[in-house]
Design an enzyme around this catalytic site. Sequence first.
Site, PDB file in Angstrom:
ATOM      1  N   ASN A  25      -5.518   1.691  -0.142  1.00 33.15           N
ATOM      2  CA  ASN A  25      -5.471   0.963  -1.404  1.00 33.15           C
ATOM      3  C   ASN A  25      -5.748  -0.522  -1.218  1.00 33.15           C
ATOM      4  O   ASN A  25      -6.437  -1.136  -2.031  1.00 33.15           O
ATOM      5  CB  ASN A  25      -4.110   1.169  -2.086  1.00 33.15           C
ATOM      6  CG  ASN A  25      -3.934   2.589  -2.558  1.00 33.15           C
ATOM      7  OD1 ASN A  25      -4.675   3.063  -3.402  1.00 33.15           O
ATOM      8  ND2 ASN A  25      -2.963   3.282  -1.990  1.00 33.15           N
ATOM      9  N   ASP A  26      -5.220  -1.094  -0.144  1.00 30.13           N
ATOM     10  CA  ASP A  26      -5.519  -2.499   0.149  1.00 30.13           C
ATOM     11  C   ASP A  26      -7.015  -2.714   0.325  1.00 30.13           C
ATOM     12  O   ASP A  26      -7.600  -3.634  -0.246  1.00 30.13           O
ATOM     13  CB  ASP A  26      -4.795  -2.928   1.435  1.00 30.13           C
ATOM     14  CG  ASP A  26      -3.342  -3.281   1.203  1.00 30.13           C
ATOM     15  OD1 ASP A  26      -3.069  -4.021   0.243  1.00 30.13           O
ATOM     16  OD2 ASP A  26      -2.489  -2.845   1.981  1.00 30.13           O
ATOM     17  N   ILE A  27      -7.628  -1.859   1.130  1.00 33.58           N
ATOM     18  CA  ILE A  27      -9.053  -2.036   1.429  1.00 33.58           C
ATOM     19  C   ILE A  27      -9.904  -1.768   0.190  1.00 33.58           C
ATOM     20  O   ILE A  27     -10.776  -2.570  -0.177  1.00 33.58           O
ATOM     21  CB  ILE A  27      -9.468  -1.127   2.603  1.00 33.58           C
ATOM     22  CG1 ILE A  27      -8.763  -1.582   3.883  1.00 33.58           C
ATOM     23  CG2 ILE A  27     -10.985  -1.156   2.794  1.00 33.58           C
ATOM     24  CD1 ILE A  27      -8.899  -0.617   5.048  1.00 33.58           C
ATOM     25  N   ASP A  32       0.835  -1.200   0.000  1.00 33.21           N
ATOM     26  CA  ASP A  32       0.000   0.000   0.000  1.00 33.21           C
ATOM     27  C   ASP A  32       0.871   1.251   0.000  1.00 33.21           C
ATOM     28  O   ASP A  32       0.647   2.191  -0.767  1.00 33.21           O
ATOM     29  CB  ASP A  32      -0.924  -0.007   1.223  1.00 33.21           C
ATOM     30  CG  ASP A  32      -2.141   0.888   1.047  1.00 33.21           C
ATOM     31  OD1 ASP A  32      -1.978   2.021   0.577  1.00 33.21           O
ATOM     32  OD2 ASP A  32      -3.257   0.444   1.374  1.00 33.21           O
TER      33      ASP A  32
END
Length: 399
Positions: free
Chosen positions: A166-168, A139
Amino acid sequence: MNDSARQLPLEGLRVVEFTHMVMGPTCGMVLADMGAEVIKVEPIEGDRTRHLLGSGAGFFPMFNRNKKSIQINLQSPEGAETARRLCATADVVAENFKPGTMVKYGLDYASLSAKHPKLIYASLKGFLPGPYDHRTALDEVVQMMGGLAYMTGRPGDPLRAGTSVNDIMGGMFGAIGVLGALIQRGITGRGQEIQSALFENNVFLVGQHMLQYAITGKAAEPMPNRISAWAVYDVFTVKNGEQIFLAAVSDAQWATFCDVLGFADLKADARYSSNNARVSLRAELMPDLRRRLQAYTAAELTAIFEKAGLPFAPIVKPEELFDDPHLQATGGLADVRLSDGPKAGQSAPAALLPFTMGGQRLGVRHQPPTQGENTDELLQALGLSAAEIAHLRSIQAVA
């Protein structure tokens, strides 16, 4: 009606996920919260996020509720074959390993879909296929190379956002793709591969700043140094050193702002008659407002702004949200069991998906699983005998 009693939209859907960290587990969690049976395939040593420290300590309990856990050693031929048998029972397979990893085990989309053309396959990566796809992404990596850290920090001091945005979101977009593929499969009878990536997600997040430049010809300034679209749109330090965010984003709100605070002279000043005029004169207006607002406490301003319908926000730390009256009143948090670490077995409130269906939040039906909690039952459902399960366990323990 609780989640165990009501019909959830993805009930009957089976998802097998080969995921770790945040992006992949988020995709699976979204589908699980909406009712899918999500089976998390863990290595024999367990998902690494079960034992992370510091900022990673909350990863596993946050993103792995409503799932089952099976332990399989993919590096053994028997384990890989078992995983392929499990995938043959799935509607959706999700993975977020490095490109080429799943090919080694015959668990890539091409291999699985050859026998199961209805399969939907969610591939969650650092980059979509292209010149960067060989790079290892995190991220923070894509925030730095994708303009978000530049926009978040002060000039010359790039700063990542304060959560795994960004991960989520990359996991969420993967789940959105899966939902679209499910609808299309209902029409065509065929599945497809869905790809979502951290870098492309980050670019989407800063797309507004890219188009700002395209339209104005001026590069977007980092947020702490930006030219705001509104004159009053900032954090103010008020009485006793407290802080509060206050805003007035229209001419009508400016008039109300002046009325409720007794700033008749500012309201009557023709230089401040429009928002754009106030923005142009922000360098002189803001110091004046900061001086005037120091007479108020944050609580007093909260009461004034809430009654007047003006935008405001207290400055809140994440740990203070456990006691937020709105979240408590609306069921925005639900207890999850901590499956690992020194507090294993205890419960803590976790944030639910931020939407309702039929007027209800999607809750916790199954606690985050302990390591390999559902291994035996899932292997039995695949037709393995007790002796075969014991043999597989012994092989994987040695591998």
